[in-house]
Design a protein around this motif. Sequence first.
Motif, short mmCIF file in Angstrom:
data_model
loop_
_atom_site.label_atom_id
_atom_site.label_comp_id
_atom_site.label_asym_id
_atom_site.label_seq_id
_atom_site.Cartn_x
_atom_site.Cartn_y
_atom_site.Cartn_z
N ALA A 99 -39.59 22.39 16.93
CA ALA A 99 -38.91 23.25 17.90
C ALA A 99 -38.11 22.40 18.89
CB ALA A 99 -39.92 24.12 18.64
N TYR A 100 -38.72 21.32 19.36
CA TYR A 100 -38.05 20.42 20.30
C TYR A 100 -36.80 19.81 19.67
CZ TYR A 100 -37.53 16.66 23.71
OH TYR A 100 -37.04 15.81 24.66
N SER A 157 -41.47 27.79 27.21
CA SER A 157 -41.96 26.44 26.90
C SER A 157 -41.74 26.13 25.42
CB SER A 157 -43.44 26.32 27.24
OG SER A 157 -44.20 27.11 26.33
N ILE A 158 -41.71 24.85 25.11
CA ILE A 158 -41.59 24.43 23.71
C ILE A 158 -42.75 25.00 22.91
CG2 ILE A 158 -41.69 22.43 22.17
CD1 ILE A 158 -39.02 22.64 23.54
N ARG A 159 -43.92 24.99 23.50
CA ARG A 159 -45.11 25.50 22.82
C ARG A 159 -44.94 26.98 22.45
NH1 ARG A 159 -50.78 24.09 24.93
NH2 ARG A 159 -51.80 24.24 22.94
N ARG A 207 -44.35 22.02 17.38
CA ARG A 207 -43.68 21.75 18.65
C ARG A 207 -42.59 20.70 18.48
NH1 ARG A 207 -48.68 21.14 22.60
NH2 ARG A 207 -49.63 20.66 20.63
N ILE A 248 -34.03 22.54 19.27
CA ILE A 248 -33.39 22.88 20.55
C ILE A 248 -32.44 21.75 20.96
CG2 ILE A 248 -33.78 23.24 23.02
CD1 ILE A 248 -36.37 24.78 22.16
#
Length: 164
Positions: free
Chosen positions: A54-55, A39-41, A51, A58
């Motif tokens: 990270a999102y 998961s993104i988390r 988050r 990606i």
Amino acid sequence: MPDEQLALGGDAGERPPPRPLDDIDRAILRMLRADGRASIRSVAGRVHVSRANAYARINRLIDDGVIKGFGARVDQERAGQGASAYITLKIVQNSWRTVREKLRALPGAAHIALVSGDFDVLLLVHTKDNRALRELVLTRIQAMDEVLSTRTLLVFEETDLLEA
């Protein structure tokens, strides 16, 4: 922008080169290679970014073509593919593209590489058993006009380096 690309010798339809990766990008890639369903988390927590960061990272890695997709790592034996082999091929000069397309169509072809050295192509295949492997090599691969010779290397044991 197209004029700049053409001036640099590029084609107007080409994507710009990917941006350089930093330590956080490389950590994200390592994590996603090990678990593409993370998961993104969890990604954000492991690499110590928000988050949103990270999102965004990606998505940038996907947009830049660094991440080409997400898939499952398969235990070939448990999936009914009890025989694996690397097959080396010597091929007719300048026939790589034709051979690559023919090899892609083979059942069980897992990886194809054009290489340097004593042979031209390295092919990884997974088949039900040694009989199916023999049939694949003798009747499908060696029957290709562009293939001059093959050598089959049986895989006795494999280790996925991404497994913990």
